[in-house]
Enzyme design. Structure first.
Site, PDB file in Angstrom:
ATOM      1  CG  ASN A   1       1.351   3.333  -5.789  1.00 35.82           C
ATOM      2  OD1 ASN A   1       1.674   4.379  -6.349  1.00 35.82           O
ATOM      3  ND2 ASN A   1       1.981   2.189  -5.979  1.00 35.82           N
TER       4      ASN A   1
ATOM      5  CG  ASP B   1      -1.839  -3.502 -17.407  1.00 28.41           C
ATOM      6  OD1 ASP B   1      -2.350  -2.929 -16.434  1.00 28.41           O
ATOM      7  OD2 ASP B   1      -1.078  -4.479 -17.293  1.00 28.41           O
TER       8      ASP B   1
ATOM      9  CG  HIS C   1       1.367  -1.426 -15.530  1.00 29.57           C
ATOM     10  ND1 HIS C   1       1.098  -2.700 -15.049  1.00 29.57           N
ATOM     11  CD2 HIS C   1       2.404  -1.553 -16.390  1.00 29.57           C
ATOM     12  CE1 HIS C   1       1.941  -3.552 -15.609  1.00 29.57           C
ATOM     13  NE2 HIS C   1       2.735  -2.884 -16.428  1.00 29.57           N
TER      14      HIS C   1
ATOM     15  N   GLY D   1       0.771  -1.238   0.000  1.00 27.77           N
ATOM     16  CA  GLY D   1       0.000   0.000   0.000  1.00 27.77           C
ATOM     17  C   GLY D   1       0.802   1.287   0.000  1.00 27.77           C
TER      18      GLY D   1
ATOM     19  CG  ASN E   1      -3.968  -0.412 -12.780  1.00 28.10           C
ATOM     20  OD1 ASN E   1      -3.772  -0.698 -11.594  1.00 28.10           O
ATOM     21  ND2 ASN E   1      -3.277  -0.978 -13.760  1.00 28.10           N
TER      22      ASN E   1
END
Ligand code: GAR
Length: 201
Positions: free
Chosen positions: A17, A154, A113, A15, A111
């Site tokens: 981010n 993605d 990536h 976690g 998201n």
């Protein structure tokens, strides 16, 4: 401002981010949205402790306990609607979401990536594996991408990207750390603000 977008962050592990998002809300980088819920598929994720420390409501929705992808996604949808969530942020969420789920939230799931999409992305590219692949290929520049989530892993529209140079001495672990520090932790809060501002406009 009339209202803020209610944000749910989906996590699976450490976690960092999520922490960047928490810090960004506190410092005012995220001002059009508010972190309202953290959802983990894994009850042992340290990210849940980070959420609790920040006073954010948490939920665990386990695919293993629910038995199927369909039941898992129904569990996610219920907790999102109970909490009137406007925006979903995948921040180290290590589960693929089916089209059945993603089509319910067009342009409402983002998201982060850890590569420059379209390199080193898609099925099988997650976490440290992405950095192992970049080093193995011998690319000299990698980075991070924040994108909208659709039915292609993605494959949704790119929102922000930032490049990070690979050093000769890098291991997957050192590279992962630098990509987080120099790219992910900056891009994700900025994208969260951009999309939240669009939602409450
Ligand atoms: C991050 O590097 C994130 O970009 C990556 O997993 C890590 C999670 O770290 N996500 C993916 O690979 C998704 N395809 P965190 O739990 O410390 O934020």
């Amino acid at each position: 401002m009339l209202r803020k977008a209610k944000i749910a962050v989906f996590v699976s592990g450490g976690g960092t981010n999520l922490q960047a998002l928490i810090d960004a809300e506190k410092s005012g980088i995220i001002k059009s949205g508010t972190l309202s819920l953290v959802v983990s598929n894994n009850e042992d994720a340290y990210a849940l402790t980070r959420a609790q420390n920040a006073g954010i409501k948490t939920a665990v929705v386990s695919k293993k306990a629910l038995g199927s992808q369909a039941a898992f996604e129904e569990g996610l949808v219920s907790v999102l609607s109970e909490n009137k969530i406007d925006l979903i942020i995948l921040a180290g969420f290590m589960c693929i979401l089916s089209e059945n789920f993603t089509k319910r939230f067009p342009k409402r799931i983002i998201n982060v990536h850890p590569s420059l999409i379209p390199s080193f992305c898609g099925k099988g590219f997650y976490g440290l594996r992405v950095h192992e692949a970049a080093i193995e290929y011998g690319v000299k520049v990698t980075g991070a991408t924040v994108h909208f989530v659709n039915e292609i892993p993605d494959g949704g529209e790119i929102i922000l990207q930032k490049a990070v140079e690979i050093q000769e001495t890098d291991t997957p672990e050192t590279l992962q750390k630098r990509v987080m520090q120099e790219a992910e932790w900056l891009l994700l809060p900025r994208a969260a603000e951009m999309v939240s501002a669009e939602i409450v406009k």
